[in-house]
Each structure stands twice: as C-alpha cells, then as structure tokens.
Design a protein around this motif. Structure first.
Motif, short mmCIF file in Angstrom:
data_model
loop_
_atom_site.label_atom_id
_atom_site.label_comp_id
_atom_site.label_asym_id
_atom_site.label_seq_id
_atom_site.Cartn_x
_atom_site.Cartn_y
_atom_site.Cartn_z
N ARG A 181 0.76 -1.15 0.05
CA ARG A 181 0.04 -0.12 0.07
C ARG A 181 0.95 1.25 0.04
O ARG A 181 0.47 2.40 -0.49
CB ARG A 181 -1.00 0.05 1.24
CG ARG A 181 -1.78 -1.06 1.48
CD ARG A 181 -2.92 -0.79 2.52
NE ARG A 181 -2.19 -0.82 3.87
CZ ARG A 181 -2.36 -0.01 4.63
NH1 ARG A 181 -3.16 1.14 4.20
NH2 ARG A 181 -1.74 -0.05 5.91
N PHE A 182 1.90 1.24 0.55
CA PHE A 182 2.89 2.44 0.69
C PHE A 182 4.19 2.31 -0.16
O PHE A 182 4.43 1.03 -0.01
CB PHE A 182 3.26 2.61 2.13
CG PHE A 182 2.31 3.33 3.20
CD1 PHE A 182 0.81 2.96 2.81
CD2 PHE A 182 2.49 3.53 4.61
CE1 PHE A 182 0.08 3.53 3.68
CE2 PHE A 182 1.39 3.88 5.37
CZ PHE A 182 0.19 3.89 4.96
N THR A 183 4.61 3.22 -0.81
CA THR A 183 5.95 3.19 -1.44
C THR A 183 6.88 4.36 -1.04
O THR A 183 6.28 5.71 -1.04
CB THR A 183 5.52 3.26 -2.86
OG1 THR A 183 4.62 2.36 -3.18
CG2 THR A 183 6.77 3.28 -3.67
N THR A 212 15.58 14.94 -0.29
CA THR A 212 13.99 14.35 0.18
C THR A 212 13.73 13.22 0.14
O THR A 212 14.06 12.71 -1.08
CB THR A 212 13.38 15.62 -0.79
OG1 THR A 212 13.78 16.90 -0.69
CG2 THR A 212 11.71 15.40 -0.39
N VAL A 213 12.76 12.82 0.72
CA VAL A 213 12.07 11.48 0.82
C VAL A 213 10.73 11.71 0.70
O VAL A 213 10.32 12.73 1.35
CB VAL A 213 12.70 10.59 2.04
CG1 VAL A 213 11.67 9.26 2.07
CG2 VAL A 213 14.19 10.42 2.04
N TYR A 214 10.08 10.78 -0.13
CA TYR A 214 8.49 10.77 -0.15
C TYR A 214 8.03 9.49 0.20
O TYR A 214 8.66 8.45 -0.10
CB TYR A 214 8.27 11.01 -1.68
CG TYR A 214 8.73 12.14 -2.40
CD1 TYR A 214 10.15 12.01 -2.90
CD2 TYR A 214 8.36 13.55 -2.12
CE1 TYR A 214 10.64 13.24 -3.59
CE2 TYR A 214 8.95 14.56 -2.70
CZ TYR A 214 10.13 14.50 -3.38
OH TYR A 214 10.73 15.59 -4.09
N LEU A 215 6.69 9.57 0.85
CA LEU A 215 6.04 8.34 1.11
C LEU A 215 4.60 8.57 0.52
O LEU A 215 3.69 9.27 0.92
CB LEU A 215 5.91 8.04 2.49
CG LEU A 215 5.15 6.91 3.16
CD1 LEU A 215 5.98 5.66 2.81
CD2 LEU A 215 5.02 6.87 4.66
N GLN A 216 4.33 7.52 -0.67
CA GLN A 216 3.17 7.61 -1.10
C GLN A 216 2.30 6.39 -0.58
O GLN A 216 2.55 5.40 -0.42
CB GLN A 216 3.42 7.02 -2.75
CG GLN A 216 2.15 7.13 -3.46
CD GLN A 216 1.35 8.54 -3.43
OE1 GLN A 216 1.86 9.53 -3.67
NE2 GLN A 216 -0.01 8.42 -3.46
N MET A 217 1.16 6.96 0.13
CA MET A 217 0.25 6.01 0.86
C MET A 217 -1.04 5.80 0.06
O MET A 217 -1.70 6.75 0.13
CB MET A 217 0.12 6.66 2.27
CG MET A 217 1.41 6.95 3.11
SD MET A 217 1.08 7.64 4.66
CE MET A 217 0.40 9.13 4.37
N ASN A 218 -1.26 4.73 -0.36
CA ASN A 218 -2.55 4.32 -1.17
C ASN A 218 -3.33 3.43 -0.08
O ASN A 218 -2.71 2.78 0.73
CB ASN A 218 -2.09 3.70 -2.37
CG ASN A 218 -1.19 4.73 -3.35
OD1 ASN A 218 -1.51 5.63 -3.38
ND2 ASN A 218 -0.57 3.99 -4.15
N ASN A 219 -4.67 3.13 -0.65
CA ASN A 219 -5.59 2.44 0.02
C ASN A 219 -5.28 2.71 1.68
O ASN A 219 -5.31 1.67 2.41
CB ASN A 219 -5.44 1.00 -0.32
CG ASN A 219 -6.32 -0.03 0.25
OD1 ASN A 219 -7.50 0.52 0.43
ND2 ASN A 219 -6.04 -1.34 0.23
N LEU A 220 -5.48 3.64 2.03
CA LEU A 220 -5.48 4.28 3.59
C LEU A 220 -6.44 3.75 4.17
O LEU A 220 -7.52 3.36 3.82
CB LEU A 220 -5.22 5.58 3.88
CG LEU A 220 -3.79 6.19 3.34
CD1 LEU A 220 -4.10 7.67 3.10
CD2 LEU A 220 -2.95 6.01 4.44
N LYS A 221 -6.29 3.38 5.28
CA LYS A 221 -7.17 2.63 6.39
C LYS A 221 -7.23 3.41 7.64
O LYS A 221 -6.33 4.04 8.20
CB LYS A 221 -6.78 1.01 6.80
CG LYS A 221 -6.50 0.21 5.56
CD LYS A 221 -6.02 -1.21 5.98
CE LYS A 221 -5.80 -2.15 4.69
NZ LYS A 221 -5.48 -3.45 5.30
#
Length: 129
Positions: free
Chosen positions: A67-69, A78-87
């Motif tokens: 779910r997270f990348t 810089t760092v990124y956290l793509q969060m999908n299908n969050l609960k």
C-alpha cells in the motif's frame, strides 16, 4: 543544525491516498536510512518505512506493504512516502526520521519502537471510515 521539513499530511477517507514529503538537512543524508515512524497518543512509536538513498534499499512494516511506497530524491535530500488504500488504523502523527544503518531493519520495519537518531516535528494523518 538538523532539520526536517515535513508536508503532505491531512484528512482522507478510507481507501484514499496521501503523499508525505520530507526534506532533510544538517547531517549527511547518504549515511542514514530516512523515512517515517508514526505514533498515536498513549501508544509506542511504530516504524513505517525507510530508504537508504545511496543504494535504494528499503524497509516497510508488514501492515503497509503493498500500500505504501517510499522513494528518495538525492539531489534534493528529500524522501517521499506515497500512501495508497489508506485505512483508519493508519491514523497517527507521522514523523520523518533518520536511522543509522545498523538500526534501520529492526526499528523502521516496526519490530522495535524508536531507534531513530534524528526526527522532525511530525504531520497528522487522519483516515476516516
């Protein structure tokens, strides 16, 4: 001076997405795993994910895998956290943090609490059901 500039938190419905960003300075970015831990008031810190920018090595806690990348832009520190299908259970304050390499697997994968050398002020992520 160590500094983290965090952004991207907010309120989202379950199933939605958010992207967290963290720009780090004041230490050697390439020498640390950079990522996030999260914390709910009254509970322990939970490692979420981290990345070593020099070779792209990543760790994730089991509950966010798929779910997270996490990714990094070395030119921008810089760092990124793509969060999908969050609960709803992802709701917490997310803190950008830096872990020494010998601590990264255990702590930012979520097997232990804390362990970060540096961390920022945090950004709130709220997922409504």
């Amino acid at each position: 001076e160590v500094q983290f500039v965090e952004s991207g938190g907010g309120l989202v419905q379950a199933g939605g997405s958010l992207r967290l960003s963290c720009a780090a300075s004041g230490f050697n970015f390439d020498d640390y795993y950079i990522g996030w831990f999260r914390q709910v008031p009254g509970e322990e810190r939970e490692g979420v994910s981290c990345v070593l920018s020099s070779n792209g090595d990543t760790y994730y806690r089991d509950s966010v895998k798929g779910r997270f990348t996490i990714s990094s832009d070395n030119a921008k520190n810089t760092v990124y956290l793509q969060m999908n299908n969050l609960k709803p259970e992802d709701t917490a304050v997310y803190y950008c943090a830096a872990w020494a390499p010998f601590r990264a697997y255990y702590y930012c994968s979520g097997y232990g609490s804390g362990g970060a050398t540096h961390w920022g002020q945090g950004t709130q992520v709220t997922v409504s059901s």
